[in-house]
Design a protein around this motif. Structure first.
Motif, PDB file in Angstrom:
ATOM      1  N   ASP A 116      23.459  47.625  36.079  1.00 35.61           N
ATOM      2  CA  ASP A 116      23.832  48.576  37.131  1.00 35.61           C
ATOM      3  C   ASP A 116      25.206  48.277  37.690  1.00 35.61           C
ATOM      4  O   ASP A 116      26.068  49.143  37.749  1.00 35.61           O
ATOM      5  CB  ASP A 116      22.760  48.602  38.244  1.00 35.61           C
ATOM      6  CG  ASP A 116      22.407  47.215  38.793  1.00 35.61           C
ATOM      7  OD1 ASP A 116      22.926  46.207  38.279  1.00 35.61           O
ATOM      8  OD2 ASP A 116      21.611  47.143  39.747  1.00 35.61           O
ATOM      9  N   ILE A 117      25.420  47.033  38.100  1.00 41.63           N
ATOM     10  CA  ILE A 117      26.670  46.748  38.825  1.00 41.63           C
ATOM     11  C   ILE A 117      27.173  45.332  38.562  1.00 41.63           C
ATOM     12  O   ILE A 117      26.386  44.395  38.474  1.00 41.63           O
ATOM     13  CB  ILE A 117      26.458  47.000  40.349  1.00 41.63           C
ATOM     14  CG1 ILE A 117      27.774  46.836  41.120  1.00 41.63           C
ATOM     15  CG2 ILE A 117      25.375  46.126  40.940  1.00 41.63           C
ATOM     16  CD1 ILE A 117      27.716  47.422  42.533  1.00 41.63           C
ATOM     17  N   LEU A 118      28.465  45.242  38.383  1.00 41.02           N
ATOM     18  CA  LEU A 118      29.125  43.948  38.247  1.00 41.02           C
ATOM     19  C   LEU A 118      29.727  43.649  39.615  1.00 41.02           C
ATOM     20  O   LEU A 118      30.650  44.333  40.061  1.00 41.02           O
ATOM     21  CB  LEU A 118      30.217  44.044  37.185  1.00 41.02           C
ATOM     22  CG  LEU A 118      30.930  42.761  36.791  1.00 41.02           C
ATOM     23  CD1 LEU A 118      30.037  41.852  35.978  1.00 41.02           C
ATOM     24  CD2 LEU A 118      32.180  43.066  36.003  1.00 41.02           C
ATOM     25  N   ASP A 119      29.152  42.658  40.273  1.00 42.80           N
ATOM     26  CA  ASP A 119      29.609  42.312  41.617  1.00 42.80           C
ATOM     27  C   ASP A 119      30.474  41.058  41.506  1.00 42.80           C
ATOM     28  O   ASP A 119      31.653  41.141  41.191  1.00 42.80           O
ATOM     29  CB  ASP A 119      28.369  42.120  42.505  1.00 42.80           C
ATOM     30  CG  ASP A 119      28.691  41.822  43.950  1.00 42.80           C
ATOM     31  OD1 ASP A 119      29.858  41.963  44.339  1.00 42.80           O
ATOM     32  OD2 ASP A 119      27.777  41.447  44.716  1.00 42.80           O
ATOM     33  N   PHE A 144      27.303  50.435  34.925  1.00 44.57           N
ATOM     34  CA  PHE A 144      27.465  51.703  35.622  1.00 44.57           C
ATOM     35  C   PHE A 144      28.599  51.585  36.645  1.00 44.57           C
ATOM     36  O   PHE A 144      29.427  52.469  36.776  1.00 44.57           O
ATOM     37  CB  PHE A 144      26.145  52.104  36.304  1.00 44.57           C
ATOM     38  CG  PHE A 144      26.332  53.218  37.264  1.00 44.57           C
ATOM     39  CD1 PHE A 144      26.659  54.485  36.808  1.00 44.57           C
ATOM     40  CD2 PHE A 144      26.240  53.001  38.641  1.00 44.57           C
ATOM     41  CE1 PHE A 144      26.894  55.525  37.705  1.00 44.57           C
ATOM     42  CE2 PHE A 144      26.465  54.032  39.538  1.00 44.57           C
ATOM     43  CZ  PHE A 144      26.799  55.296  39.059  1.00 44.57           C
ATOM     44  N   ALA A 145      28.640  50.451  37.350  1.00 40.73           N
ATOM     45  CA  ALA A 145      29.658  50.293  38.392  1.00 40.73           C
ATOM     46  C   ALA A 145      30.242  48.893  38.418  1.00 40.73           C
ATOM     47  O   ALA A 145      29.570  47.914  38.084  1.00 40.73           O
ATOM     48  CB  ALA A 145      29.043  50.605  39.751  1.00 40.73           C
ATOM     49  N   ASP A 146      31.494  48.835  38.813  1.00 38.91           N
ATOM     50  CA  ASP A 146      32.187  47.553  38.992  1.00 38.91           C
ATOM     51  C   ASP A 146      32.633  47.520  40.447  1.00 38.91           C
ATOM     52  O   ASP A 146      33.256  48.470  40.926  1.00 38.91           O
ATOM     53  CB  ASP A 146      33.400  47.505  38.056  1.00 38.91           C
ATOM     54  CG  ASP A 146      34.130  46.179  38.121  1.00 38.91           C
ATOM     55  OD1 ASP A 146      33.459  45.134  38.304  1.00 38.91           O
ATOM     56  OD2 ASP A 146      35.368  46.180  37.981  1.00 38.91           O
ATOM     57  N   LYS A 153      36.802  37.576  38.423  1.00 36.92           N
ATOM     58  CA  LYS A 153      35.379  37.393  38.136  1.00 36.92           C
ATOM     59  C   LYS A 153      35.218  36.580  36.859  1.00 36.92           C
ATOM     60  O   LYS A 153      36.059  36.690  35.968  1.00 36.92           O
ATOM     61  CB  LYS A 153      34.717  38.762  37.951  1.00 36.92           C
ATOM     62  CG  LYS A 153      34.955  39.713  39.112  1.00 36.92           C
ATOM     63  CD  LYS A 153      34.175  41.016  38.978  1.00 36.92           C
ATOM     64  CE  LYS A 153      34.515  41.960  40.112  1.00 36.92           C
ATOM     65  NZ  LYS A 153      33.548  43.048  40.288  1.00 36.92           N
ATOM     66  N   PRO A 154      34.137  35.809  36.742  1.00 39.80           N
ATOM     67  CA  PRO A 154      33.929  35.011  35.527  1.00 39.80           C
ATOM     68  C   PRO A 154      33.556  35.865  34.313  1.00 39.80           C
ATOM     69  O   PRO A 154      33.480  35.361  33.207  1.00 39.80           O
ATOM     70  CB  PRO A 154      32.776  34.077  35.908  1.00 39.80           C
ATOM     71  CG  PRO A 154      32.057  34.795  36.996  1.00 39.80           C
ATOM     72  CD  PRO A 154      33.086  35.579  37.735  1.00 39.80           C
ATOM     73  N   CYS A 155      33.323  37.125  34.548  1.00 38.05           N
ATOM     74  CA  CYS A 155      32.928  38.011  33.458  1.00 38.05           C
ATOM     75  C   CYS A 155      33.429  39.423  33.760  1.00 38.05           C
ATOM     76  O   CYS A 155      33.324  39.892  34.887  1.00 38.05           O
ATOM     77  CB  CYS A 155      31.398  38.016  33.377  1.00 38.05           C
ATOM     78  SG  CYS A 155      30.750  39.143  32.160  1.00 38.05           S
ATOM     79  N   CYS A 156      34.012  40.074  32.762  1.00 37.03           N
ATOM     80  CA  CYS A 156      34.480  41.445  32.953  1.00 37.03           C
ATOM     81  C   CYS A 156      33.645  42.362  32.060  1.00 37.03           C
ATOM     82  O   CYS A 156      33.132  41.936  31.035  1.00 37.03           O
ATOM     83  CB  CYS A 156      35.943  41.576  32.552  1.00 37.03           C
ATOM     84  SG  CYS A 156      37.008  40.664  33.652  1.00 37.03           S
TER      85      CYS A 156
END
Ligand code: 5GP
Ligand code: MG
Length: 193
Positions: A116-119, A144-146, A153-156
Protein backbone atom coordinates in the motif's frame (compact mmCIF):
# COMPACT_ATOMS: atom_id res chain seq x y z
CA UNK A 1 -0.33 -2.94 13.34
CA UNK A 2 -3.16 -5.22 14.32
CA UNK A 3 -5.75 -3.71 16.63
CA UNK A 4 -8.01 -5.65 18.92
CA UNK A 5 -11.57 -4.61 18.19
CA UNK A 6 -12.91 -2.73 21.19
CA UNK A 7 -15.47 -0.04 21.94
CA UNK A 8 -12.55 2.36 22.45
CA UNK A 9 -11.17 1.74 18.94
CA UNK A 10 -14.62 1.84 17.36
CA UNK A 11 -15.25 5.24 18.90
CA UNK A 12 -11.81 6.50 17.82
CA UNK A 13 -12.32 5.19 14.30
CA UNK A 14 -15.66 6.96 13.96
CA UNK A 15 -14.47 10.20 15.57
CA UNK A 16 -11.40 10.68 13.42
CA UNK A 17 -13.35 10.73 10.15
CA UNK A 18 -15.26 13.79 11.35
CA UNK A 19 -12.37 16.10 10.62
CA UNK A 20 -10.57 13.97 8.03
CA UNK A 21 -9.01 15.82 5.12
CA UNK A 22 -9.42 14.49 1.58
CA UNK A 23 -5.98 14.06 0.00
CA UNK A 24 -6.88 12.20 -3.23
CA UNK A 25 -10.40 11.40 -4.40
CA UNK A 26 -11.50 8.02 -5.77
CA UNK A 27 -10.97 9.15 -9.35
CA UNK A 28 -7.35 10.12 -8.73
CA UNK A 29 -6.82 6.81 -6.95
CA UNK A 30 -8.09 4.85 -9.96
CA UNK A 31 -5.91 6.88 -12.34
CA UNK A 32 -2.88 6.10 -10.17
CA UNK A 33 -3.65 2.36 -10.33
CA UNK A 34 -4.03 2.64 -14.13
CA UNK A 35 -0.61 4.28 -14.32
CA UNK A 36 1.15 1.55 -12.32
CA UNK A 37 -0.62 -1.15 -14.37
CA UNK A 38 0.43 0.47 -17.63
CA UNK A 39 4.07 0.70 -16.53
CA UNK A 40 4.17 -2.92 -15.33
CA UNK A 41 2.45 -4.15 -18.52
CA UNK A 42 4.92 -2.28 -20.67
CA UNK A 43 7.83 -4.00 -18.94
CA UNK A 44 6.50 -7.50 -18.35
CA UNK A 45 4.67 -7.93 -21.64
CA UNK A 46 7.86 -7.09 -23.50
CA UNK A 47 10.66 -8.82 -21.62
CA UNK A 48 10.85 -12.61 -21.95
CA UNK A 49 13.64 -12.87 -19.37
CA UNK A 50 11.17 -11.63 -16.76
CA UNK A 51 8.21 -13.72 -17.91
CA UNK A 52 5.88 -15.54 -15.49
CA UNK A 53 6.71 -13.42 -12.43
CA UNK A 54 5.48 -14.18 -8.93
CA UNK A 55 3.41 -11.29 -7.57
CA UNK A 56 3.42 -11.04 -3.78
CA UNK A 57 1.01 -8.81 -1.89
CA UNK A 58 2.01 -7.53 1.54
CA UNK A 59 -1.08 -8.06 3.65
CA UNK A 60 -3.17 -6.57 5.03
CA UNK A 61 -2.61 -3.03 3.62
CA UNK A 62 -2.04 -4.15 0.03
CA UNK A 63 -5.34 -6.01 -0.26
CA UNK A 64 -7.27 -3.37 -2.23
CA UNK A 65 -4.34 -2.30 -4.41
CA UNK A 66 -3.59 -5.97 -5.22
CA UNK A 67 -7.16 -6.78 -6.11
CA UNK A 68 -7.68 -3.80 -8.38
CA UNK A 69 -4.22 -3.80 -9.94
CA UNK A 70 -4.24 -7.52 -10.78
CA UNK A 71 -7.30 -7.20 -13.00
CA UNK A 72 -5.46 -4.59 -15.08
CA UNK A 73 -2.31 -6.66 -15.63
CA UNK A 74 -2.10 -8.39 -19.01
CA UNK A 75 0.85 -10.80 -18.55
CA UNK A 76 0.86 -14.32 -17.06
CA UNK A 77 1.55 -14.08 -13.37
CA UNK A 78 1.27 -16.16 -10.23
CA UNK A 79 -0.13 -14.54 -7.11
CA UNK A 80 0.67 -15.20 -3.46
CA UNK A 81 0.84 -13.09 -0.34
CA UNK A 82 2.82 -12.50 2.79
CA UNK A 83 1.74 -10.87 6.01
CA UNK A 84 4.31 -8.55 7.51
CA UNK A 85 3.82 -5.84 10.11
CA UNK A 86 6.15 -3.39 11.74
CA UNK A 87 5.74 -2.02 15.22
CA UNK A 88 7.80 -0.30 17.88
CA UNK A 89 10.00 2.77 17.63
CA UNK A 90 9.89 4.49 14.25
CA UNK A 91 13.36 5.98 14.79
CA UNK A 92 15.00 2.59 15.13
CA UNK A 93 13.05 0.95 12.37
CA UNK A 94 10.85 -0.94 14.80
CA UNK A 95 10.44 -4.70 14.82
CA UNK A 96 9.34 -6.51 11.70
CA UNK A 97 7.03 -9.43 12.33
CA UNK A 98 6.42 -12.05 9.62
CA UNK A 99 2.98 -13.45 10.26
CA UNK A 100 2.81 -15.37 6.98
CA UNK A 101 5.82 -16.24 4.83
CA UNK A 102 5.08 -16.83 1.12
CA UNK A 103 4.83 -20.54 0.36
CA UNK A 104 5.40 -20.20 -3.38
CA UNK A 105 8.76 -21.01 -4.85
CA UNK A 106 10.70 -17.77 -5.23
CA UNK A 107 14.01 -19.33 -6.24
CA UNK A 108 15.36 -18.01 -9.51
CA UNK A 109 12.22 -15.98 -10.15
CA UNK A 110 11.34 -12.37 -10.76
CA UNK A 111 9.20 -11.34 -7.81
CA UNK A 112 6.94 -8.28 -7.91
CA UNK A 113 6.11 -7.06 -4.40
CA UNK A 114 2.92 -4.99 -4.05
CA UNK A 115 2.29 -2.82 -1.01
CA UNK A 116 0.00 0.00 0.00
CA UNK A 117 2.50 2.61 1.10
CA UNK A 118 6.21 3.19 1.38
CA UNK A 119 6.68 5.30 4.48
CA UNK A 120 10.07 5.01 6.21
CA UNK A 121 10.89 2.13 3.87
CA UNK A 122 11.98 -0.26 6.63
CA UNK A 123 9.32 -2.86 5.91
CA UNK A 124 9.99 -3.16 2.19
CA UNK A 125 13.78 -3.03 2.68
CA UNK A 126 13.42 -6.04 4.98
CA UNK A 127 11.02 -7.85 2.65
CA UNK A 128 13.32 -7.34 -0.34
CA UNK A 129 16.37 -8.61 1.53
CA UNK A 130 14.50 -11.66 2.76
CA UNK A 131 13.21 -12.55 -0.72
CA UNK A 132 16.70 -12.21 -2.20
CA UNK A 133 18.00 -14.48 0.59
CA UNK A 134 15.29 -16.97 -0.36
CA UNK A 135 16.80 -17.03 -3.87
CA UNK A 136 14.68 -14.59 -5.86
CA UNK A 137 16.43 -13.56 -9.09
CA UNK A 138 15.19 -9.99 -8.70
CA UNK A 139 12.69 -8.13 -6.58
CA UNK A 140 10.61 -5.40 -8.21
CA UNK A 141 8.62 -3.15 -5.87
CA UNK A 142 5.37 -1.44 -6.79
CA UNK A 143 3.52 0.64 -4.20
CA UNK A 144 0.23 2.41 -4.40
CA UNK A 145 1.71 5.39 -2.55
CA UNK A 146 5.05 6.82 -1.53
CA UNK A 147 5.09 9.17 1.45
CA UNK A 148 7.22 12.26 1.07
CA UNK A 149 9.06 12.13 4.40
CA UNK A 150 11.83 14.53 3.43
CA UNK A 151 14.70 12.12 4.04
CA UNK A 152 16.42 9.17 2.36
CA UNK A 153 14.82 5.72 2.67
CA UNK A 154 16.57 2.34 2.90
CA UNK A 155 14.37 1.10 0.09
CA UNK A 156 12.85 2.79 -2.95
CA UNK A 157 9.94 1.62 -5.08
CA UNK A 158 10.36 0.89 -8.78
CA UNK A 159 6.75 1.86 -9.47
CA UNK A 160 4.69 4.43 -7.55
CA UNK A 161 1.02 5.33 -7.95
CA UNK A 162 0.78 8.52 -5.89
CA UNK A 163 3.09 10.64 -3.78
CA UNK A 164 1.53 11.57 -0.45
CA UNK A 165 2.34 14.32 2.03
CA UNK A 166 3.89 13.29 5.33
CA UNK A 167 0.59 12.69 7.11
CA UNK A 168 -1.15 9.63 8.49
CA UNK A 169 -3.67 8.48 5.91
CA UNK A 170 -6.51 5.98 5.65
CA UNK A 171 -8.35 4.42 2.73
CA UNK A 172 -7.52 2.18 -0.20
CA UNK A 173 -6.25 -0.57 2.12
CA UNK A 174 -4.83 1.66 4.83
CA UNK A 175 -6.43 1.59 8.27
CA UNK A 176 -6.74 3.49 11.50
CA UNK A 177 -7.44 1.37 14.59
CA UNK A 178 -8.15 -1.52 12.22
CA UNK A 179 -10.91 0.34 10.34
CA UNK A 180 -11.47 2.24 7.08
CA UNK A 181 -9.37 0.08 4.72
CA UNK A 182 -12.49 -0.03 2.58
CA UNK A 183 -12.55 3.68 1.65
CA UNK A 184 -12.03 4.26 -2.11
CA UNK A 185 -10.29 7.64 -1.57
CA UNK A 186 -7.32 8.75 0.55
CA UNK A 187 -7.97 10.77 3.70
CA UNK A 188 -5.48 12.31 6.14
CA UNK A 189 -6.54 11.79 9.74
CA UNK A 190 -5.30 12.77 13.16
CA UNK A 191 -4.65 9.70 15.25
CA UNK A 192 -3.26 9.51 18.75
CA UNK A 193 -3.87 7.21 21.64
P1 5GP B 1 7.51 1.63 6.63
O1 5GP B 1 8.33 0.48 7.11
O2 5GP B 1 7.72 1.95 5.16
O3 5GP B 1 7.66 2.86 7.49
O4 5GP B 1 6.01 1.20 6.89
C1 5GP B 1 5.20 0.78 5.88
C2 5GP B 1 3.92 0.21 6.44
O5 5GP B 1 3.41 1.02 7.51
C3 5GP B 1 2.87 0.26 5.35
O6 5GP B 1 2.84 -0.96 4.62
C4 5GP B 1 1.60 0.48 6.14
O7 5GP B 1 1.09 -0.78 6.56
C5 5GP B 1 2.03 1.27 7.35
N1 5GP B 1 1.86 2.73 7.14
C6 5GP B 1 2.80 3.64 6.86
N2 5GP B 1 2.27 4.87 6.73
C7 5GP B 1 0.94 4.73 6.92
C8 5GP B 1 -0.17 5.65 6.92
O8 5GP B 1 -0.07 6.87 6.71
N3 5GP B 1 -1.40 5.10 7.18
C9 5GP B 1 -1.59 3.78 7.43
N4 5GP B 1 -2.82 3.36 7.68
N5 5GP B 1 -0.57 2.89 7.44
C10 5GP B 1 0.68 3.36 7.18
MG1 MG C 1 1.71 -2.72 5.49
Amino acid sequence: MTYIDSEFHRTKARELMKDAELVFDADAVQKAVDKVAQELNQRFDADDSEAFPLVLGVMGGAVVFCGQLLTRLTFALEFDYMHVTRYGSKDQGGTIEWKVIPRSNVEGRTVIVLDDILDEGETLAHVKERLLQMGAKEVVIAVFADKDIGKAKPCCADYIGLTLPNKFVVGYGMDAYGYWRNLPAIWAVKTGG
